[in-house]
Motif scaffolding. Structure first.
Motif, PDB file in Angstrom:
ATOM      1  N   VAL A  60     -20.927  -8.989   7.121  1.00 41.78           N
ATOM      2  CA  VAL A  60     -21.348 -10.006   8.088  1.00 41.78           C
ATOM      3  C   VAL A  60     -20.145 -10.481   8.898  1.00 41.78           C
ATOM      4  O   VAL A  60     -20.215 -10.626  10.117  1.00 41.78           O
ATOM      5  N   HIS A  61     -19.021 -10.689   8.225  1.00 42.86           N
ATOM      6  CA  HIS A  61     -17.807 -11.124   8.919  1.00 42.86           C
ATOM      7  C   HIS A  61     -17.371 -10.087   9.954  1.00 42.86           C
ATOM      8  O   HIS A  61     -17.028 -10.436  11.091  1.00 42.86           O
ATOM      9  N   GLN A  62     -17.423  -8.811   9.599  1.00 40.47           N
ATOM     10  CA  GLN A  62     -17.038  -7.749  10.525  1.00 40.47           C
ATOM     11  C   GLN A  62     -17.967  -7.712  11.717  1.00 40.47           C
ATOM     12  O   GLN A  62     -17.527  -7.552  12.873  1.00 40.47           O
ATOM     13  N   GLU A  63     -19.267  -7.890  11.482  1.00 42.65           N
ATOM     14  CA  GLU A  63     -20.222  -7.879  12.572  1.00 42.65           C
ATOM     15  C   GLU A  63     -20.007  -9.073  13.502  1.00 42.65           C
ATOM     16  O   GLU A  63     -20.106  -8.955  14.716  1.00 42.65           O
ATOM     17  N   LEU A  64     -19.682 -10.228  12.911  1.00 43.50           N
ATOM     18  CA  LEU A  64     -19.406 -11.414  13.740  1.00 43.50           C
ATOM     19  C   LEU A  64     -18.153 -11.211  14.569  1.00 43.50           C
ATOM     20  O   LEU A  64     -18.092 -11.641  15.731  1.00 43.50           O
ATOM     21  N   GLN A  65     -17.158 -10.563  14.013  1.00 49.17           N
ATOM     22  CA  GLN A  65     -15.913 -10.294  14.758  1.00 49.17           C
ATOM     23  C   GLN A  65     -16.191  -9.413  15.966  1.00 49.17           C
ATOM     24  O   GLN A  65     -15.562  -9.574  17.010  1.00 49.17           O
ATOM     25  N   LYS A  66     -17.130  -8.497  15.837  1.00 52.10           N
ATOM     26  CA  LYS A  66     -17.480  -7.615  16.965  1.00 52.10           C
ATOM     27  C   LYS A  66     -18.091  -8.418  18.106  1.00 52.10           C
ATOM     28  O   LYS A  66     -17.932  -8.084  19.279  1.00 52.10           O
ATOM     29  N   ARG A  84     -22.888  -7.898  -9.348  1.00 55.07           N
ATOM     30  CA  ARG A  84     -23.608  -8.698  -8.346  1.00 55.07           C
ATOM     31  C   ARG A  84     -22.636  -9.433  -7.428  1.00 55.07           C
ATOM     32  O   ARG A  84     -22.839  -9.499  -6.213  1.00 55.07           O
ATOM     33  N   LEU A  85     -21.576  -9.984  -8.017  1.00 54.99           N
ATOM     34  CA  LEU A  85     -20.587 -10.692  -7.204  1.00 54.99           C
ATOM     35  C   LEU A  85     -19.910  -9.754  -6.216  1.00 54.99           C
ATOM     36  O   LEU A  85     -19.667 -10.121  -5.066  1.00 54.99           O
ATOM     37  N   LYS A  86     -19.609  -8.543  -6.665  1.00 53.81           N
ATOM     38  CA  LYS A  86     -18.980  -7.567  -5.774  1.00 53.81           C
ATOM     39  C   LYS A  86     -19.928  -7.210  -4.629  1.00 53.81           C
ATOM     40  O   LYS A  86     -19.507  -7.112  -3.471  1.00 53.81           O
ATOM     41  N   GLN A  87     -21.218  -7.044  -4.940  1.00 49.16           N
ATOM     42  CA  GLN A  87     -22.197  -6.744  -3.894  1.00 49.16           C
ATOM     43  C   GLN A  87     -22.270  -7.887  -2.888  1.00 49.16           C
ATOM     44  O   GLN A  87     -22.320  -7.658  -1.679  1.00 49.16           O
ATOM     45  N   GLN A  88     -22.267  -9.123  -3.384  1.00 46.64           N
ATOM     46  CA  GLN A  88     -22.312 -10.274  -2.489  1.00 46.64           C
ATOM     47  C   GLN A  88     -21.075 -10.319  -1.604  1.00 46.64           C
ATOM     48  O   GLN A  88     -21.166 -10.623  -0.414  1.00 46.64           O
ATOM     49  N   GLN A  89     -19.916 -10.029  -2.186  1.00 52.52           N
ATOM     50  CA  GLN A  89     -18.680 -10.038  -1.417  1.00 52.52           C
ATOM     51  C   GLN A  89     -18.715  -8.974  -0.328  1.00 52.52           C
ATOM     52  O   GLN A  89     -18.295  -9.218   0.804  1.00 52.52           O
ATOM     53  N   LEU A  90     -19.230  -7.784  -0.653  1.00 55.35           N
ATOM     54  CA  LEU A  90     -19.334  -6.722   0.347  1.00 55.35           C
ATOM     55  C   LEU A  90     -20.254  -7.141   1.483  1.00 55.35           C
ATOM     56  O   LEU A  90     -19.969  -6.871   2.652  1.00 55.35           O
ATOM     57  N   LYS A  91     -21.360  -7.830   1.153  1.00 55.97           N
ATOM     58  CA  LYS A  91     -22.274  -8.312   2.187  1.00 55.97           C
ATOM     59  C   LYS A  91     -21.566  -9.318   3.084  1.00 55.97           C
ATOM     60  O   LYS A  91     -21.697  -9.277   4.307  1.00 55.97           O
ATOM     61  N   LYS A  92     -20.802 -10.235   2.481  1.00 56.31           N
ATOM     62  CA  LYS A  92     -20.080 -11.233   3.268  1.00 56.31           C
ATOM     63  C   LYS A  92     -19.074 -10.564   4.195  1.00 56.31           C
ATOM     64  O   LYS A  92     -18.941 -10.939   5.355  1.00 56.31           O
TER      65      LYS A  92
END
Length: 81
Positions: A73-79, A62-70
């Protein structure tokens, strides 16, 4: 350490709060933390231990899934920037 054994743990500032301390809190800058600990219980390997291991694997998943989501989101914000 044996069951009911007592130890003193000395945590130097560089592994604790460092030169920051806890702003406005009870721990001053560059403080060495001292903890007196007593071993009260030891989990034995077996059914309970394997159940805890499975729970830990599920929690890590679950933690790994949450990290991937974060990260996504970070990559999308950078765009957008």
């Amino acid at each position: 350490m044996k069951l009911n054994g007592v130890r003193m743990l000395h945590i130097p500032p560089q592994l604790a709060y460092g030169s920051r301390g806890t702003p406005g809190g009870p721990i001053p800058p560059d403080a060495t933390l001292l903890f007196k600990v007593k071993l009260l219980h030891v989990n034995r390997k077996g059914a309970a231990g394997s159940r805890k291991a499975k729970m830990s694997k599920a929690m890590l998943r679950r933690l790994k899934q949450q990290q991937l989501k974060k990260e996504h989101v970070h990559q999308e914000l950078q765009k957008l920037i």
